[in-house]
Design a protein around this motif. Sequence first.
Motif, PDB file in Angstrom:
ATOM      1  N   TYR A 147       4.345 -37.596 -21.174  1.00  0.00           N
ATOM      2  CA  TYR A 147       4.094 -36.208 -21.561  1.00  0.00           C
ATOM      3  C   TYR A 147       3.977 -36.071 -23.074  1.00  0.00           C
ATOM      4  O   TYR A 147       4.747 -36.675 -23.829  1.00  0.00           O
ATOM      5  CB  TYR A 147       5.253 -35.348 -21.053  1.00  0.00           C
ATOM      6  CG  TYR A 147       5.240 -33.910 -21.467  1.00  0.00           C
ATOM      7  CD1 TYR A 147       4.291 -33.030 -20.964  1.00  0.00           C
ATOM      8  CD2 TYR A 147       6.194 -33.410 -22.346  1.00  0.00           C
ATOM      9  CE1 TYR A 147       4.302 -31.691 -21.330  1.00  0.00           C
ATOM     10  CE2 TYR A 147       6.211 -32.076 -22.704  1.00  0.00           C
ATOM     11  CZ  TYR A 147       5.259 -31.219 -22.198  1.00  0.00           C
ATOM     12  OH  TYR A 147       5.265 -29.896 -22.548  1.00  0.00           O
ATOM     13  N   LYS A 149       3.038 -32.732 -25.921  1.00  0.00           N
ATOM     14  CA  LYS A 149       2.726 -31.313 -26.083  1.00  0.00           C
ATOM     15  C   LYS A 149       2.477 -31.032 -27.557  1.00  0.00           C
ATOM     16  O   LYS A 149       3.307 -31.347 -28.415  1.00  0.00           O
ATOM     17  CB  LYS A 149       3.877 -30.454 -25.578  1.00  0.00           C
ATOM     18  CG  LYS A 149       3.646 -28.971 -25.760  1.00  0.00           C
ATOM     19  CD  LYS A 149       4.834 -28.177 -25.265  1.00  0.00           C
ATOM     20  CE  LYS A 149       4.611 -26.691 -25.487  1.00  0.00           C
ATOM     21  NZ  LYS A 149       5.766 -25.917 -25.042  1.00  0.00           N
ATOM     22  N   THR A 155      -1.563 -29.784 -23.908  1.00  0.00           N
ATOM     23  CA  THR A 155      -0.621 -30.779 -23.413  1.00  0.00           C
ATOM     24  C   THR A 155      -1.393 -31.901 -22.733  1.00  0.00           C
ATOM     25  O   THR A 155      -2.545 -31.729 -22.334  1.00  0.00           O
ATOM     26  CB  THR A 155       0.377 -30.184 -22.403  1.00  0.00           C
ATOM     27  OG1 THR A 155      -0.347 -29.693 -21.279  1.00  0.00           O
ATOM     28  CG2 THR A 155       1.209 -29.075 -23.016  1.00  0.00           C
ATOM     29  N   LYS A 157      -0.585 -35.109 -19.777  1.00  0.00           N
ATOM     30  CA  LYS A 157       0.315 -35.792 -18.850  1.00  0.00           C
ATOM     31  C   LYS A 157      -0.436 -36.964 -18.237  1.00  0.00           C
ATOM     32  O   LYS A 157      -1.576 -36.813 -17.802  1.00  0.00           O
ATOM     33  CB  LYS A 157       0.779 -34.856 -17.742  1.00  0.00           C
ATOM     34  CG  LYS A 157       1.653 -33.723 -18.214  1.00  0.00           C
ATOM     35  CD  LYS A 157       2.076 -32.842 -17.052  1.00  0.00           C
ATOM     36  CE  LYS A 157       2.953 -31.696 -17.526  1.00  0.00           C
ATOM     37  NZ  LYS A 157       3.382 -30.850 -16.420  1.00  0.00           N
TER      38      LYS A 157
END
Length: 167
Positions: A147, A149, A155, A157
């Motif tokens: 992850y 951000k 973001t 993932k």
Amino acid sequence: MKKIFSLIIIGCLVFTLFVPANVFAADIKEQSEWQDIVLSDEEFEKILSNNPNNNIITYASGLIDSYSIGISKSGSDLIIAGKTTCTSNVTKCGFTKVIVQRRSSSTASWSNYKTYSDLYKDARSYTLSKKLSVTSGYQYRVTCTHYAKKSLLSTEKIDNTSNIVTF
């Protein structure tokens, strides 16, 4: 006859009140939590080299520079090593979830053994090195979501799966 039946039911109910609640408690080994451990750079890289899926990015938004996850065994302990490296302008970097899965050697389906969430920090990289006591007779693997951000709308993932270890 009704009175005898009522007395038997009341006797059974009273008996259940005296049965200890911990009779059905799970095995203590099953309840163990993972622990932070310190790995040397060589040990860490050796564990990560067990997984050929590391750093294979099919699509990327450019927030995660590199990622890896791998496992090995040490006695009855599962050693988990993972790393997420992000670009310099991120506000959070790490893992949104790490799931330890296991299966019996004779079955093909994986079941979740332990789940951990929100393993990230306000930095450019996050290193995961943990130890977990496990039960023998199973194969283990770790699935995770790397992850990064940058902002509320930016973001990234990436799902990843470790190598498999048999205990």
